[in-house]
Design a protein around this motif. Structure first.
Motif: not given
Ligand code: NOJ
Length: 447
Positions: A275-298
């Motif tokens: 039920n992944y699609e419905k579970e994502l849709r029903d429970n989704f709440i946006p987060s406040d920011f994008i925190g990301f770790n950058y070390y290297n490209p691929a």
């Protein structure tokens, strides 16, 4: 040329509890996953005994003083779940609460913004014993722990992350066997990812309902993947890699769904929970920011392998830092612009970026880290460029403020710290990069 930053830009640094605290048997702490498996297979952890790291648990007051001296505006660290719930999901350990409460006070008294992760590679071992991230009750255990943390520290913590690098802790741990509990099953990897995402939604929703002033999200490992050629098939393969690796998390956190391009692959879609699609849709709440770790490209190239149809390479023309990271400062600019365009209006925080050099055993020489000064300068320049091009970037946390235990990825063999740690005497001494970064922060711009 000059490279300005926003006036209130948060220059900072990061580290995590299980990599520098030591004190594994202090303050009622329960065993965490790294401690448990280190005892069984020290070689999997490159001999890096977690109980003999930088002793931050006992030295945090003097360490915070030094970090204040550097002028840091933001400090990112973890609360260790096994200090708060040592034995299971019911019983809270007051000594753990007291320790983190004092640490947060010290950070705030030093005038820094406090950023805390709830989970950074350090699941309590009881979580693994009870079934781990793929267990249906995982979400309840995690939410109880998060609620305790919000109640105890929510008045002082400004930024929260539910989890650090979930790609490693879900896919790495369950699909690829890289870290504990060392499983190699794609279906379990996708289930762990899905459970962690639903848990993340629940925690974000709970936090919002509690009325605090802070912001909440997760910290993701994001790699810019470039095509190895101009062939449109290679270019599409590079995009697919980004979707598979970090897009799953980014789309779930900001759009409430998984990337469409992946769902075209039956073997992928069929391995997702029913039920992944419905579970994502029903429970989704946006987060406040994008925190990301950058070390290297691929770098990606199309191959017809019946899976996601690509393979990944390191680019041999780019230099490596000794730890295995290919260095490419421009990747940070590209990522900031990519995130700005793909998730418009979302605050961007660089939660980790740094360089690991193999130790050669001369402490004095190892303090003269010109390579880290260059690394810092070049990466900060790219952030400034992205800011000038309109990326809403608000923070940079250098990894790390002191030398670490790199756990399964390198034990004590690599130096990441702005401060050197002598692991025999536990003495910490600022490196050349510490003084350089201090000047950058004072000036509010990079040279
Ligand atoms: C990212 C992880 O969050 C951190 O734990 C690790 O030490 C750094 N990468 C460097 O490898």
């Amino acid at each position: 040329m000059n490279f300005p930053f926003p006036k209130d830009f948060l220059f900072g640094a990061a580290c995590s509890a299980c990599q520098i605290e030591s004190a594994c048997n202090e303050g009622g702490k329960g065993e965490d996953v790294g401690e448990h498996y280190f005892k069984l297979y020290p070689e999997k952890y490159c001999g890096g005994d977690p109980n003999n790291s930088a002793d931050f648990y006992w030295h945090y007051r003097e360490d915070i003083k030094k970090l204040k001296e550097m002028g840091l505006k933001i400090l990112r660290f973890t609360i260790s779940w096994s200090r708060i719930y040592p034995n299971g999901p019911k019983e809270v350990c007051q000594a753990g609460i007291d320790y983190y409460s004092d640490l947060i006070d010290a950070i705030k008294e030093a005038g820094m913004v406090a950023f805390f992760d709830l989970f950074h590679c350090d699941l309590p071992y009881w979580v693994i014993e009870k079934g781990g991230i793929i267990d249906p009750e995982f979400s309840d255990w995690f939410c109880a722990y998060a609620k305790t943390c919000f109640e105890a520290f929510g008045d002082r913590v400004d930024y929260w992350a539910t989890v650090n690098e979930p790609s490693i802790n879900c896919m790495g741990a369950y699909a690829y066997g890289i870290n504990a509990p060392f499983m190699k099953d794609m279906e379990k990897g996708l289930l762990a990812t899905h459970n962690m995402i639903l848990t993340h939604y629940r925690v974000v929703r709970m936090y919002k309902s509690m009325g605090f002033h802070g912001k909440i999200s997760a910290v993701l490992h994001v790699q810019p993947t470039y095509s190895l050629s101009l062939d449109p098939k290679d270019i599409a393969a590079a995009d697919r890699d980004m979707e598979f690796y970090s897009g799953v998390w980014l789309d779930a956190m900001f759009l409430g769904r998984y990337p469409e391009v992946l769902l075209k692959y039956p073997w992928y879609k069929d391995k997702l929970p029913k039920n992944y699609e419905k579970e994502l849709r029903d429970n989704f709440i946006p987060s406040d920011f994008i925190g990301f770790n950058y070390y290297n490209p691929a770098f990606a190239r199309y191959v017809d392998n019946g899976e996601l149809d690509y393979e990944i390479f390191a680019n041999q023309e780019l230099s490596q830092d000794g730890y295995g990271f290919v260095q490419y400062p421009q990747g940070l600019f590209d990522l900031l612009m990519y995130l700005k365009n793909k998730y418009p209006g979302v605050e961007l925080m660089i939660t980790e970026n740094g360089v690991g050099k193999k130790k050669w055993g001369n402490l004095e020489e190892e303090r003269e880290d010109d390579y880290r000064v260059t690394y810092l300068r070049e990466h900060l320049r790219e952030i400034s460029r992205a800011y000038q091009a309109g990326a809403p970037v608000t923070a940079y946390c250098h990894w790390s403020f002191m030398d670490t235990n790199e756990l399964y990825a390198g034990g004590y063999n690599y130096m990441f710290g702005l401060m050197q740690v002598n692991f025999e005497t536990k003495e910490r001494i600022p490196r050349k990069s510490f003084h350089y970064y201090k000047k950058v922060i004072e000036n509010g711009m990079v040279d």
